[in-house]
Design a protein around this motif. Structure first.
Motif, PDB file in Angstrom:
ATOM      1  N   VAL A  17       0.835  -1.347  -0.006  1.00 46.02           N
ATOM      2  CA  VAL A  17       0.099   0.167  -0.129  1.00 46.02           C
ATOM      3  C   VAL A  17       0.870   1.270   0.017  1.00 46.02           C
ATOM      4  O   VAL A  17       0.817   2.177  -0.853  1.00 46.02           O
ATOM      5  N   SER A  26       3.834   1.798  -1.241  1.00 45.65           N
ATOM      6  CA  SER A  26       4.658   2.121  -2.471  1.00 45.65           C
ATOM      7  C   SER A  26       4.115   2.866  -3.386  1.00 45.65           C
ATOM      8  O   SER A  26       4.495   3.882  -3.821  1.00 45.65           O
ATOM      9  N   SER A  27       2.760   2.923  -3.485  1.00 42.04           N
ATOM     10  CA  SER A  27       1.920   3.558  -4.450  1.00 42.04           C
ATOM     11  C   SER A  27       1.894   5.025  -3.969  1.00 42.04           C
ATOM     12  O   SER A  27       1.734   5.922  -4.779  1.00 42.04           O
ATOM     13  N   TRP A  28       1.907   5.340  -2.622  1.00 47.10           N
ATOM     14  CA  TRP A  28       2.015   6.583  -1.991  1.00 47.10           C
ATOM     15  C   TRP A  28       3.295   7.269  -2.216  1.00 47.10           C
ATOM     16  O   TRP A  28       3.518   8.482  -2.216  1.00 47.10           O
ATOM     17  N   SER A  45       5.304   8.223  -7.716  1.00 46.64           N
ATOM     18  CA  SER A  45       4.304   9.077  -7.965  1.00 46.64           C
ATOM     19  C   SER A  45       3.857   8.425  -9.256  1.00 46.64           C
ATOM     20  O   SER A  45       4.487   7.472  -9.968  1.00 46.64           O
ATOM     21  N   PRO A  46       2.728   8.805  -9.661  1.00 47.57           N
ATOM     22  CA  PRO A  46       2.111   8.327 -11.033  1.00 47.57           C
ATOM     23  C   PRO A  46       3.180   8.407 -12.104  1.00 47.57           C
ATOM     24  O   PRO A  46       3.214   7.494 -13.087  1.00 47.57           O
ATOM     25  N   PHE A  88       5.681   5.757 -12.207  1.00 52.18           N
ATOM     26  CA  PHE A  88       5.658   4.618 -12.521  1.00 52.18           C
ATOM     27  C   PHE A  88       5.241   4.772 -14.166  1.00 52.18           C
ATOM     28  O   PHE A  88       5.610   3.651 -14.918  1.00 52.18           O
ATOM     29  N   ARG A  89       4.876   5.689 -14.626  1.00 50.36           N
ATOM     30  CA  ARG A  89       4.482   6.062 -16.235  1.00 50.36           C
ATOM     31  C   ARG A  89       5.943   5.401 -16.894  1.00 50.36           C
ATOM     32  O   ARG A  89       5.974   5.138 -17.832  1.00 50.36           O
ATOM     33  N   LEU A 147       8.160  -4.648 -12.631  1.00 45.76           N
ATOM     34  CA  LEU A 147       7.608  -3.945 -11.376  1.00 45.76           C
ATOM     35  C   LEU A 147       7.472  -4.688 -10.360  1.00 45.76           C
ATOM     36  O   LEU A 147       7.860  -4.618  -9.091  1.00 45.76           O
ATOM     37  N   GLN A 154       2.749  12.607  -3.195  1.00 45.64           N
ATOM     38  CA  GLN A 154       1.147  12.217  -2.949  1.00 45.64           C
ATOM     39  C   GLN A 154       0.819  12.143  -1.400  1.00 45.64           C
ATOM     40  O   GLN A 154      -0.462  12.291  -1.012  1.00 45.64           O
ATOM     41  N   GLN A 206       1.263  17.691  -0.286  1.00 48.76           N
ATOM     42  CA  GLN A 206       0.902  18.315  -1.659  1.00 48.76           C
ATOM     43  C   GLN A 206       1.190  19.791  -1.425  1.00 48.76           C
ATOM     44  O   GLN A 206       1.342  20.459  -0.409  1.00 48.76           O
TER      45      GLN A 206
END
Lengths: 341, 341
Positions: A202, A204-206, A209-210, A213-214, A226, A286, A289
């Motif tokens: 959980v 890792s996604s926070w 950043s998007p 990953f992109r 990944l 994230q 901000q």
């Protein structure tokens, strides 16, 4: 690796701690470098950070053609967060306060202990207090609690208050851990691997950043997929009760909470700060901000806002971003501390 | 509430399903409204959505002084997602495919079943395919798989590919659920309340936006505190195995995956689409970033990009945002379908 020292004190926890006002035998793990006669710099650890996690930053401020804060000229203190596993933590405390029975300590507790340590070390004033993530929040708390003690503070990827969104993100991470089949309400005999892995997945996604990953930046780290990266880097670390204590501290990061007389007036509490403040969020963080930091800076007597234009999200503030991100951070700290801004 | 019908077929799962190519007795839950002689509109359900969850949208396109898509003029079909609990799902399928033994079905499976249903209903062409979230991703998959079948598609808060960040977010949600002490590898006898709550607590931070939390919009919903709101709205819903199947489908949403002959060429796969496309992300969606949609639109033959300027994050695309957000969505769909753009 420097030797870790311990500052020990029978210590009264803050009214915001649980149990409030408990007399608690606390110890603070720390390192010092250089001579106490020099101006002092304090570097606190971040969430789940060890004293050794500050080494890359120590290296960065001590090397190059003109080191910013050479150990030969600055008395440098590194302190461990309560719950970090070196200072008093659920994982290293004997009964009756071990494991899940460890009291819930606040930023205020950490800061008062650090202040007492500085007094013991003969430090009358800090030239700089520099922190990343939970370290950045400690910078705010130190500058607010002891306004005359801090000349300059640098807050990397953090805010003076834990936003409700941030609180909720942590609540999700917490539930992933405490609901796991191996957590046993904190009374585990072995590390709760499933819970720690769920927590990290959980997290890792926070933490990134998007955009990170992109751009599939795990490849830059040498991972083909990944999933390989997750297996290697986000499959659980640290002690579960320690992590939960740090989360608890983090969730109660709202700075006005510690000044009831300010009645929640954010501007009033931040107005207590006399230090010059360099506030450096990461554009893609994230957890924190940049717009929240911009709002803060309005209320600081002497605050500067410098955003790190990084795709590494929260981690950019800790130096885990691109080379340019690290150079930007060091350059801005140099200009902030020594002019040429 | 309309009567739910079931379309049943012995169906061969896609090569991307697990097990690939399984012959599977599938059923699709659906509603129809109006006369089959009219132009047809299809509304699929979203993640964890029931057929009844489309009712607010059905109401919105059927009311007002000039309803957009009145049931008297359009043959309207609502279909349930595999795993949604109405169509074939782990929770409603007998042995040998019940619970954790249910096959992993893809968007491709959903779309081929919907297409077969439409043939059975005598629908030669869809005037519009309108979907939110997993429904929006179904819109992309239908328009790609059957380019001559869809005249207009509307994709709300979704993208043609599940980004790696999105995949990772879902991986976190999944781990929160499967690591829980009551999940028992999917062989639970009672709903795994702890796991479902952990899943929802993680989900909640992604589904909304930092701005939504900053503005404390739970108060608009009648909740005094965030914790009250979480307890009421994010404490677990749905069947755990059903949720995991839908996550699996979602994680494999990458549209090029289903056209191996395109060799991962995103532009080539999107170039298959003949439908006019209205792509409507929410500005603050944390699952689906508007920049990903802007990139998509470049590759669509006839794509339009209209961003919903909402603080309600992902949920804005499903009509759970502010009144103005809902009005914006309906207005833009009207202009897209009937001119005045």
């Amino acid at each position: 690796m420097p030797e870790t020292n311990f500052f020990e004190q029978l210590f009264t926890l803050s009214p915001q701690s649980e149990p409030a006002g408990l007399e608690f035998p606390a110890k603070l793990g720390f390192w010092t470098f250089g001579s106490q006669s020099n101006p002092a710099v304090l570097l606190p650890t971040c969430f789940n950070g060890q004293l050794s996690d500050t080494l890359p930053f120590l290296y960065a401020i001590n090397h190059g053609s003109e080191p910013i804060l050479p150990l030969s000229k600055y008395f440098t203190v590194v302190t461990g967060l309560l719950g970090g596993g070196e200072s008093s933590s659920p994982s290293n405390t004997p009964e009756p306060y071990g494991g899940p029975n460890f009291p819930r300590t606040t930023y205020n507790d950490n800061i008062r202990l650090q202040h007492a340590l500085c007094q013991r070390l003969g430090v009358k004033k800090l030239f700089a207090y520099i922190g990343f993530s939970m370290g950045g929040q400690q910078a705010y708390h130190m500058s607010t609690l002891s306004p005359d003690f801090v000349e300059n503070m640098v807050c990397l990827a953090r805010s003076a208050r834990t936003s409700w969104h941030n609180w909720n993100v942590l609540e999700g991470m917490k539930h992933a851990l405490i609901s796991s089949s191996d957590f046993h309400d904190g009374h585990y005999q072995e590390p709760p691997k499933k819970g720690l892995r769920a927590f990290d997945r959980v997290f890792s996604s926070w933490a990134l950043s998007p955009a990170w990953f992109r751009q599939m930046l795990w490849e830059l780290l040498g991972f083909k997929t990944l999933e390989e990266y997750l297996d290697a880097c986000w499959s659980g670390s640290g002690d579960a009760n320690d992590l939960l204590l740090m989360l608890w501290t983090w969730q109660r990061g709202e700075i006005t909470l510690y000044y009831p007389e300010d009645e929640g007036d954010f501007a009033k509490t931040l107005g207590r700060i006399k230090a010059r403040c360099l506030i450096m969020p990461s554009r893609t963080d994230q957890f924190f901000q940049p717009e929240d930091n911009e709002e803060e800076v309005k209320h600081l007597n002497r605050g500067e806002f410098r955003c790190i234009d990084s795709v590494y999200g929260h981690l950019a503030g800790g130096g885990a971003g691109a080379k340019e991100d690290r150079e930007f951070i060091i350059d801005k700290i140099r200009r902030f501390l020594f002019g040429d801004l």
